[in-house]
Design a protein around this motif. Structure first.
Motif, mmCIF file in Angstrom:
data_model
loop_
_atom_site.group_PDB
_atom_site.id
_atom_site.type_symbol
_atom_site.label_atom_id
_atom_site.label_comp_id
_atom_site.label_asym_id
_atom_site.label_seq_id
_atom_site.Cartn_x
_atom_site.Cartn_y
_atom_site.Cartn_z
ATOM 1 N N PRO A 192 -13.424 22.130 22.420
ATOM 2 C CA PRO A 192 -14.329 21.710 23.496
ATOM 3 C C PRO A 192 -15.800 21.821 23.085
ATOM 4 O O PRO A 192 -16.142 22.616 22.193
ATOM 5 N N GLU A 193 -16.638 21.063 23.750
ATOM 6 C CA GLU A 193 -18.066 21.063 23.441
ATOM 7 C C GLU A 193 -18.672 22.453 23.576
ATOM 8 O O GLU A 193 -19.497 22.872 22.755
ATOM 9 N N LYS A 194 -18.272 23.200 24.614
ATOM 10 C CA LYS A 194 -18.816 24.555 24.815
ATOM 11 C C LYS A 194 -18.449 25.459 23.651
ATOM 12 O O LYS A 194 -19.257 26.286 23.199
ATOM 13 N N THR A 195 -17.231 25.319 23.138
ATOM 14 C CA THR A 195 -16.793 26.138 22.004
ATOM 15 C C THR A 195 -17.612 25.812 20.765
ATOM 16 O O THR A 195 -18.054 26.711 20.035
ATOM 17 N N LEU A 196 -17.832 24.530 20.514
ATOM 18 C CA LEU A 196 -18.625 24.112 19.359
ATOM 19 C C LEU A 196 -20.074 24.562 19.498
ATOM 20 O O LEU A 196 -20.701 24.987 18.522
ATOM 21 N N ALA A 197 -20.600 24.483 20.714
ATOM 22 C CA ALA A 197 -21.988 24.906 20.954
ATOM 23 C C ALA A 197 -22.163 26.383 20.637
ATOM 24 O O ALA A 197 -23.148 26.796 20.000
ATOM 25 N N ALA A 198 -21.198 27.201 21.055
ATOM 26 C CA ALA A 198 -21.281 28.641 20.789
ATOM 27 C C ALA A 198 -21.078 28.943 19.315
ATOM 28 O O ALA A 198 -21.778 29.782 18.722
ATOM 29 N N GLN A 199 -20.139 28.221 18.668
ATOM 30 C CA GLN A 199 -19.819 28.490 17.273
ATOM 31 C C GLN A 199 -20.989 28.168 16.341
ATOM 32 O O GLN A 199 -21.269 28.928 15.397
ATOM 33 N N PHE A 200 -21.705 27.073 16.616
ATOM 34 C CA PHE A 200 -22.762 26.639 15.713
ATOM 35 C C PHE A 200 -24.169 26.890 16.271
ATOM 36 O O PHE A 200 -25.160 26.443 15.708
ATOM 37 N N ARG A 201 -24.228 27.604 17.408
ATOM 38 C CA ARG A 201 -25.505 27.961 18.046
ATOM 39 C C ARG A 201 -26.353 26.711 18.311
ATOM 40 O O ARG A 201 -27.507 26.601 17.906
ATOM 41 N N LEU A 202 -25.724 25.767 19.001
ATOM 42 C CA LEU A 202 -26.373 24.521 19.377
ATOM 43 C C LEU A 202 -26.268 24.321 20.883
ATOM 44 O O LEU A 202 -25.391 24.895 21.531
ATOM 45 N N SER A 203 -27.117 23.478 21.418
ATOM 46 C CA SER A 203 -27.009 23.141 22.838
ATOM 47 C C SER A 203 -25.876 22.154 23.040
ATOM 48 O O SER A 203 -25.464 21.450 22.095
ATOM 49 N N ASN A 204 -25.372 22.070 24.260
ATOM 50 C CA ASN A 204 -24.310 21.098 24.561
ATOM 51 C C ASN A 204 -24.788 19.674 24.271
ATOM 52 O O ASN A 204 -24.014 18.829 23.790
ATOM 53 N N LYS A 205 -26.062 19.402 24.561
ATOM 54 C CA LYS A 205 -26.613 18.066 24.331
ATOM 55 C C LYS A 205 -26.590 17.719 22.844
ATOM 56 O O LYS A 205 -26.241 16.589 22.447
ATOM 57 N N THR A 206 -26.940 18.687 21.995
ATOM 58 C CA THR A 206 -26.945 18.457 20.552
ATOM 59 C C THR A 206 -25.533 18.253 20.025
ATOM 60 O O THR A 206 -25.278 17.411 19.162
ATOM 61 N N VAL A 207 -24.589 19.053 20.546
ATOM 62 C CA VAL A 207 -23.190 18.901 20.150
ATOM 63 C C VAL A 207 -22.714 17.495 20.466
ATOM 64 O O VAL A 207 -22.028 16.847 19.663
ATOM 65 N N ARG A 208 -23.085 16.990 21.645
ATOM 66 C CA ARG A 208 -22.657 15.642 22.033
ATOM 67 C C ARG A 208 -23.220 14.590 21.083
ATOM 68 O O ARG A 208 -22.555 13.608 20.769
ATOM 69 N N LYS A 209 -24.468 14.798 20.600
ATOM 70 C CA LYS A 209 -25.044 13.855 19.647
ATOM 71 C C LYS A 209 -24.235 13.830 18.358
ATOM 72 O O LYS A 209 -24.001 12.771 17.765
#
Length: 476
Positions: A39-56
């Motif tokens: 999920p986007e939230k998991t990726l955001a936490a794992q790579f220390r990124l915002s949800n918006k950046t993960v979506r990009k």
């Protein structure tokens, strides 16, 4: 380095790390076809990124054809993993115009496709752009000898007008195509080929020659009379000619007809053929005057497209009428050149050709062939086309995206000229010829250019060609 700049680079490195890990996970089978990424939230936490950046980052993987966004579910993997020993490769056959192999940088594109879909091999065979295109293509489609092929808009018209469009797999298309490309491969509201690129004809010229001759460079106000007068001044006997173009190419010589006055709508009156021929004659005379004037135009023996590009690169010609695709011949040279709209007679018009990709509905590997067609029309492939060639991608965002700060290609400074001359784009269909009429029309003009017939005989032949019934193909 400032703290802000350092922070930006760290942010970019984390984003690139996420993209690379997900891409590698898909390639190695960690994330299998049909399963979902974290999920986007998991990726955001794992790579220390915002949800918006993960979506990009996920949007980039979508553009590469690796994943598909499923609303309210997640990011589903759509690409196949690396080929395993137990999984044999599928080979599909792609028919391609010989010129497209170079202009569409086919080898790098197919290498990139194979990285994304390693279980699909692509064998490329040559398609010849001849007047009997459908006669050659039909057996290949019926016998599934071709799985996918490139097709130009006028050849698609030959396919569709012959009632063979149903041999092709309908396409979904994209809202990001330039609007004027929509009808190129559409019949009855159905899209049968994905547009890949388009190529309007322009005037390429040697800037150094113009400076040496003390002449102003071409502009949109040039008529053919002005072009011929300047070509004479640019000509240096024994060294170079002022003007050159391919008199046998079907996207060159018809320009003189399309520019000759206002053309008649379909359903014209009985005397329409005579009126159209009268309109055409001004353009036919001008073309003959230019082609026959060896004080400014090379000998007809230098008539192949390869000759024209070679003479221009050797600086033995100052101006050539050429398409954007053909500019790729100059991409690796140091020649100082630029482009302008083609000169005109009464109407500023130029011919545009569109190249698309079609899938054979009879293919034994239709899924894999469709996968290749989707890739070639994807934002990823279209961006590669923009960055590595002088072609114009069919997707507007890709075509108008900035290229790298250090561009290694010799692009003309007015490369974006095509955006300004869109209203002048015309297709061969606007000549309103009966089926099979283009070839005998060209033969009649060649006889006139070489003084084998006079104007009276030419008019008779042209009227005969134009008056052929729609259901009775014209033969030369």
């Amino acid at each position: 380095m400032s703290t802000t700049e350092s922070g930006r680079r760290t942010f970019r490195s984390r984003l690139n790390e996420m993209i690379d890990q997900l891409r590698d996970g898909i390639a190695t089978g960690k994330y299998k076809h049909g399963t979902y990424l974290p999920p986007e939230k998991t990726l955001a936490a794992q790579f220390r990124l915002s949800n918006k950046t993960v979506r990009k980052g996920l949007e980039l993987l979508m553009s590469e054809g690796l994943i598909e966004k499923i609303p309210r579910v997640g990011s589903m993997v759509t690409a196949a993993p690396l080929l395993s020993e137990a999984e044999p490769a599928v080979t599909i056959v792609m028919g391609c115009y010989s010129t497209n192999e170079k202009t569409l940088i086919l080898s790098p594109l197919l290498d990139d496709f194979h990285k994304l879909h390693p279980s699909i091999r692509v064998e490329v065979v040559a398609l010849h752009s001849s007047s009997q295109f459908m006669e050659t293509l039909r057996p290949c489609l019926d016998n599934a000898l071709l799985d996918v092929f490139t097709v130009r808009d006028w050849h698609f018209s030959e396919i569709a007008d012959g009632g063979f469009a149903d041999l092709l797999l309908p396409r979904s298309g994209s809202e990001q195509y330039y609007p004027f490309l929509a009808g190129s491969f559409t019949r009855g509201g159905v899209l049968y080929a994905e547009p890949l690129s388009f190529s309007p004809v322009v005037l390429a010229y040697n800037r150094k020659h113009f400076r040496e001759a003390g002449l102003m460079e071409p502009d949109a106000g040039w008529t053919w009379d002005i072009a011929a007068a300047n070509a004479t001044k640019l000509t240096v006997p024994g060294q170079r000619f002022g003007l050159h173009f391919q008199v046998h190419m079907d996207d060159r010589w018809p320009i003189f007809l399309l520019q000759s006055g206002r053309h008649l709508p379909s359903g014209r009156p009985q005397d329409g053929e005579q009126r159209k021929v009268v309109n055409w004659m001004s353009g036919i005379r001008i073309s003959k005057d230019i082609i026959g004037n060896q004080a400014l135009f090379p000998h007809p023996l230098y008539g192949s497209d390869n000759d024209i590009g070679t003479l221009f690169m050797q600086e033995r010609t100052s101006m050539i009428m050429t398409g954007y695709e053909s500019l790729n011949r100059f991409a690796a040279t140091g020649i100082e050149y630029d482009i302008s709209s083609v000169p005109y007679i009464s109407d500023p018009r130029t011919l545009m050709t569109v190249t698309g990709i079609a899938v054979n509905k009879q293919s034994k590997h239709r899924t894999e062939a469709d996968c290749l067609a989707v890739y070639l029309a994807s934002p990823r492939a279209q961006r590669l086309l923009r960055e590595r060639t002088l072609c114009i991608p069919a997707l507007k965002p890709a075509a108008e995206a900035p290229v790298a700060a250090v561009d290694t290609l010799n692009r003309p400074s007015r490369f974006q000229l095509y955006r300004d001359i869109i209203p002048s784009f015309r297709k061969l269909g606007e000549l309103q010829l009966p089926p099979g009429g283009l070839r005998p029309l060209h033969e009649a003009m060649k006889d006139y250019w070489t003084d084998s017939i006079d104007e009276t005989a030419l008019r008779v032949r042209l009227e005969t060609i134009l008056s052929a019934p729609a259901d009775c193909p014209v033969h030369s």
